[in-house]
Design a protein around this motif. Sequence first.
Motif, PDB file in Angstrom:
ATOM      1  N   THR A  23       0.827  -1.215   0.000  1.00  0.00           N
ATOM      2  CA  THR A  23       0.000   0.000   0.000  1.00  0.00           C
ATOM      3  C   THR A  23       0.861   1.264   0.000  1.00  0.00           C
ATOM      4  O   THR A  23       0.346   2.365   0.177  1.00  0.00           O
ATOM      5  CB  THR A  23      -0.940   0.020   1.218  1.00  0.00           C
ATOM      6  OG1 THR A  23      -0.176  -0.164   2.420  1.00  0.00           O
ATOM      7  CG2 THR A  23      -1.969  -1.087   1.116  1.00  0.00           C
ATOM      8  N   GLY A  24       2.176   1.095  -0.193  1.00  0.00           N
ATOM      9  CA  GLY A  24       3.059   2.250  -0.333  1.00  0.00           C
ATOM     10  C   GLY A  24       3.810   2.655   0.913  1.00  0.00           C
ATOM     11  O   GLY A  24       4.660   3.542   0.867  1.00  0.00           O
ATOM     12  N   ASP A  25       3.517   2.019   2.052  1.00  0.00           N
ATOM     13  CA  ASP A  25       4.202   2.364   3.298  1.00  0.00           C
ATOM     14  C   ASP A  25       5.443   1.464   3.437  1.00  0.00           C
ATOM     15  O   ASP A  25       5.470   0.519   4.224  1.00  0.00           O
ATOM     16  CB  ASP A  25       3.254   2.180   4.485  1.00  0.00           C
ATOM     17  CG  ASP A  25       3.837   2.727   5.788  1.00  0.00           C
ATOM     18  OD1 ASP A  25       5.009   3.156   5.776  1.00  0.00           O
ATOM     19  OD2 ASP A  25       3.130   2.710   6.808  1.00  0.00           O
ATOM     20  N   HIS A  26       6.482   1.778   2.664  1.00  0.00           N
ATOM     21  CA  HIS A  26       7.676   0.934   2.641  1.00  0.00           C
ATOM     22  C   HIS A  26       8.411   0.941   3.972  1.00  0.00           C
ATOM     23  O   HIS A  26       8.951  -0.077   4.401  1.00  0.00           O
ATOM     24  CB  HIS A  26       8.611   1.401   1.526  1.00  0.00           C
ATOM     25  CG  HIS A  26       8.063   1.156   0.158  1.00  0.00           C
ATOM     26  ND1 HIS A  26       8.803   1.329  -0.992  1.00  0.00           N
ATOM     27  CD2 HIS A  26       6.832   0.738  -0.262  1.00  0.00           C
ATOM     28  CE1 HIS A  26       8.064   1.035  -2.051  1.00  0.00           C
ATOM     29  NE2 HIS A  26       6.864   0.700  -1.629  1.00  0.00           N
ATOM     30  N   THR A  27       8.429   2.084   4.624  1.00  0.00           N
ATOM     31  CA  THR A  27       9.142   2.186   5.905  1.00  0.00           C
ATOM     32  C   THR A  27       8.563   1.220   6.929  1.00  0.00           C
ATOM     33  O   THR A  27       9.298   0.478   7.608  1.00  0.00           O
ATOM     34  CB  THR A  27       9.071   3.625   6.443  1.00  0.00           C
ATOM     35  OG1 THR A  27       9.658   4.513   5.481  1.00  0.00           O
ATOM     36  CG2 THR A  27       9.818   3.749   7.765  1.00  0.00           C
ATOM     37  N   SER A  28       7.239   1.198   7.038  1.00  0.00           N
ATOM     38  CA  SER A  28       6.594   0.291   8.000  1.00  0.00           C
ATOM     39  C   SER A  28       6.794  -1.163   7.587  1.00  0.00           C
ATOM     40  O   SER A  28       6.962  -2.042   8.445  1.00  0.00           O
ATOM     41  CB  SER A  28       5.097   0.608   8.099  1.00  0.00           C
ATOM     42  OG  SER A  28       4.897   1.894   8.640  1.00  0.00           O
ATOM     43  N   GLY A  29       6.774  -1.422   6.274  1.00  0.00           N
ATOM     44  CA  GLY A  29       6.982  -2.784   5.802  1.00  0.00           C
ATOM     45  C   GLY A  29       8.341  -3.310   6.207  1.00  0.00           C
ATOM     46  O   GLY A  29       8.466  -4.424   6.745  1.00  0.00           O
TER      47      GLY A  29
END
Length: 467
Positions: A23-29
Amino acid sequence: RLAATDKTAADAGVRLGRLEYATGDHTSGYKRLDTVLAKAPANVNALTTKARWLLAEKRGKDALAPAEAAVKAEPGSAEAHFLLGSVKGTLGQTDEAKAEFTEVLKLNPRAGAAQTALAGLNLATGSTDAGVQFAQDALASQPRNASARLLLVRGLMMRNETDRARAELSTLLISMPNNAQVAALNGALLLIKGDQAGARREYERALKLDPKQLDALTGLSVLDARGGQLGKARDRIATQLSQDPKNIGLLMLSARADLQAGDRGAAEQHLRRVIELEPSNLGAYELLGRNYIDQRRLDEAQREFEALLAVNPRSVGAQTVVGMLLHSQSKVDEAAKAYEKALQIDPSAAVAANNLANIYADRNQNLDEALKLAQVAAEKLPEEPAVTDTVGWVYYKKQLPALAVPQFEKCVLKSPNNPMFHYHLGLAYALAGETAKARASLEQSLRLNPSFEGAADAKQKLASLKG
């Protein structure tokens, strides 16, 4: 809820990370994966996911560690081996990539993706027959594998089997009529058959579908040059380069077009940019060096690059160019110092490592260090014959013909018209006691160029073998 339970925390953490990344939240991933790996460093699911993300982001160097860790944690995982092969391929470590994809096929003989990858690697390295066979194997496993069929067409064209290539390509033209790569390949096939009008039509169609399609841009440049419209080709390339100024392929294509048009200044600017972006691009150094030599500007170029180093002393590319300019003027001691400085900045600087290894080998000095340097260069540039030749030359100087001969044989296979490679192979054969082969290789070097750099020694060696 599952992430809060010890038994399912790792799997749930990875899945949550994938959802966040998607969903675009690479940092959290990434944070999710790192949390899993902090508690379970050998979690293959987390390792392969992280490596896949980094690879997709074109961060091959960063992807290497988790990919290797995944294979170590689960040697029987075809997915982990495939991922490691993909990473190795992007890093230019072709032989290692082939080994990983071969391991995938041992675990799953019908793994079409691995067969496709091996087809691409073999075609790229000149092993056309192997590439065609792997592409056919992939299609046997996955008849709708478009990538494999594209590779098969390329391989058949390389083997000059144009009718069969046309038959295979017709399938893609029907199933993928609006694919830029297919259109460009059709243009190349039409050009081989002499249909320049048809080739131009297909190349132009490919560029409408994808303005950055490099094969189509290259093909149109060839056609424009033949038709005396090189200016039109350069304008077309410049338009694309303005939109993608860091594209190495476009920069190199532009430099070649500049040189063909006699615009050496523009070529120099483009080649300098390539070296700045990709300091291990040997082709750019060679074109730039040839440009300076043709203009007899060696001293001027050296002063200019030294001035650049005064502003940016950690520029590996500039330091390497200074070394090459000194080397071309036979100022070998100074060249060696320049290469050493480049390697102090970046121990993996492939061109500097290769050239310094050559200096050591030519002088029969520091041969252990020369071998290390040559191997550093070979790891970064495994398909470059000049680098393979350096490895062989160091082995020859170390009196190890059994190791030198295979290296020189690879060079001759990849570049059969280079007299120096045949000369080196002849010397290695002679050292190994294979007199007949030595004579044949030395004679071939002289047939190719009776006055090449090593010609006098080749003649002397031949005379001693006949005696």
